[in-house]
Design a protein around this motif. Sequence first.
Motif, mmCIF file in Angstrom:
data_model
loop_
_atom_site.group_PDB
_atom_site.id
_atom_site.type_symbol
_atom_site.label_atom_id
_atom_site.label_comp_id
_atom_site.label_asym_id
_atom_site.label_seq_id
_atom_site.Cartn_x
_atom_site.Cartn_y
_atom_site.Cartn_z
ATOM 1 N N ALA A 59 17.343 -6.692 -0.268
ATOM 2 C CA ALA A 59 16.874 -7.316 0.911
ATOM 3 C C ALA A 59 15.315 -6.150 0.302
ATOM 4 O O ALA A 59 14.561 -5.842 1.507
ATOM 5 C CB ALA A 59 17.264 -6.676 1.625
ATOM 6 N N SER A 60 15.032 -4.965 -0.171
ATOM 7 C CA SER A 60 14.649 -4.069 -0.585
ATOM 8 C C SER A 60 13.252 -4.351 -1.047
ATOM 9 O O SER A 60 12.018 -4.141 -0.632
ATOM 10 C CB SER A 60 14.712 -2.439 -0.887
ATOM 11 O OG SER A 60 15.052 -2.967 -2.185
ATOM 12 N N GLN A 63 11.588 -7.248 1.323
ATOM 13 C CA GLN A 63 10.611 -6.115 2.541
ATOM 14 C C GLN A 63 9.391 -5.725 1.722
ATOM 15 O O GLN A 63 8.160 -6.068 2.359
ATOM 16 C CB GLN A 63 11.362 -5.123 2.557
ATOM 17 C CG GLN A 63 10.282 -3.862 3.463
ATOM 18 C CD GLN A 63 10.978 -2.864 4.183
ATOM 19 O OE1 GLN A 63 12.744 -3.068 4.958
ATOM 20 N NE2 GLN A 63 10.894 -1.485 3.365
ATOM 21 N N ALA A 66 7.461 -9.305 2.259
ATOM 22 C CA ALA A 66 7.144 -9.696 3.517
ATOM 23 C C ALA A 66 5.747 -9.412 3.804
ATOM 24 O O ALA A 66 5.349 -8.349 3.943
ATOM 25 C CB ALA A 66 7.875 -9.011 4.340
ATOM 26 N N ILE A 69 5.159 -7.508 7.277
ATOM 27 C CA ILE A 69 6.357 -5.538 7.222
ATOM 28 C C ILE A 69 4.281 -4.963 7.160
ATOM 29 O O ILE A 69 4.124 -5.368 6.051
ATOM 30 C CB ILE A 69 7.281 -5.238 6.842
ATOM 31 C CG1 ILE A 69 7.981 -6.059 7.210
ATOM 32 C CG2 ILE A 69 6.964 -3.770 6.597
ATOM 33 C CD1 ILE A 69 9.216 -5.859 6.192
ATOM 34 N N THR A 73 5.466 0.994 5.989
ATOM 35 C CA THR A 73 7.336 0.842 6.094
ATOM 36 C C THR A 73 7.484 -0.123 4.847
ATOM 37 O O THR A 73 8.954 0.775 4.259
ATOM 38 C CB THR A 73 7.633 -0.575 7.033
ATOM 39 O OG1 THR A 73 7.363 -0.467 8.308
ATOM 40 C CG2 THR A 73 9.198 -0.930 7.303
ATOM 41 N N LYS A 74 6.560 -0.419 4.020
ATOM 42 C CA LYS A 74 6.764 -0.645 2.592
ATOM 43 C C LYS A 74 7.631 0.816 1.613
ATOM 44 O O LYS A 74 7.563 1.073 1.054
ATOM 45 C CB LYS A 74 5.722 -1.285 2.384
ATOM 46 C CG LYS A 74 5.914 -2.384 2.514
ATOM 47 C CD LYS A 74 5.026 -3.854 2.083
ATOM 48 C CE LYS A 74 5.310 -5.527 2.970
ATOM 49 N NZ LYS A 74 4.059 -6.069 2.252
ATOM 50 N N THR A 92 -0.233 -6.674 -0.120
ATOM 51 C CA THR A 92 -0.213 -7.972 1.182
ATOM 52 C C THR A 92 -0.530 -8.887 1.848
ATOM 53 O O THR A 92 -0.830 -10.185 1.534
ATOM 54 C CB THR A 92 0.428 -6.817 2.366
ATOM 55 O OG1 THR A 92 1.579 -6.056 1.876
ATOM 56 C CG2 THR A 92 0.888 -7.961 3.556
#
Length: 161
Positions: A59-60, A63, A66, A69, A73-74, A92
């Motif tokens: 999940a990390s 993220q 993504a 996001i 936050t990252k 990103t």
Amino acid sequence: MRIVSASVALAAAAMSVAGCSTADETGSTDHTSTSAAESADATTEVPPVAAPTAAELEASLLQLVAPDIDAATKAAAVENGQARLTNLDAMTAALANYGAITFEVAEPTVEGETSTADVAIATPRGTAAPSPQTWVLIDGTWKLSDASMCQILAMGQAPCA
């Protein structure tokens, strides 16, 4: 051309275990942080933090790639994240139209405040052979290590500098 370059960078990142590192010449990195109260009262034991699960580590990683996001936050999920904000923004943007990137994380091992797991990265261009990635325990939270972050950044043509 950008997609081809991103897939080449992805393959290189997945196959490379070298990268940026905050480790000293002995290969050890100090990730501990203690407050003045903890230092003053050495007899008080801090409860151990649970080892991360493969699902949590996966999940990390998801993220980080993504497109919806934000970089701040990252950055909170990685070691030295604030120093990587520009890199995270660049990655990103580069991966925005790349397609789905997934990770298959093997069961992690923990040694002290470092967790390691083999990670296979799958992209629209194929799946790279698993390579070891590391997370470090910082202030009670498992964060992707700087060296592993540099490998992920390379996927999105945003190398560590």
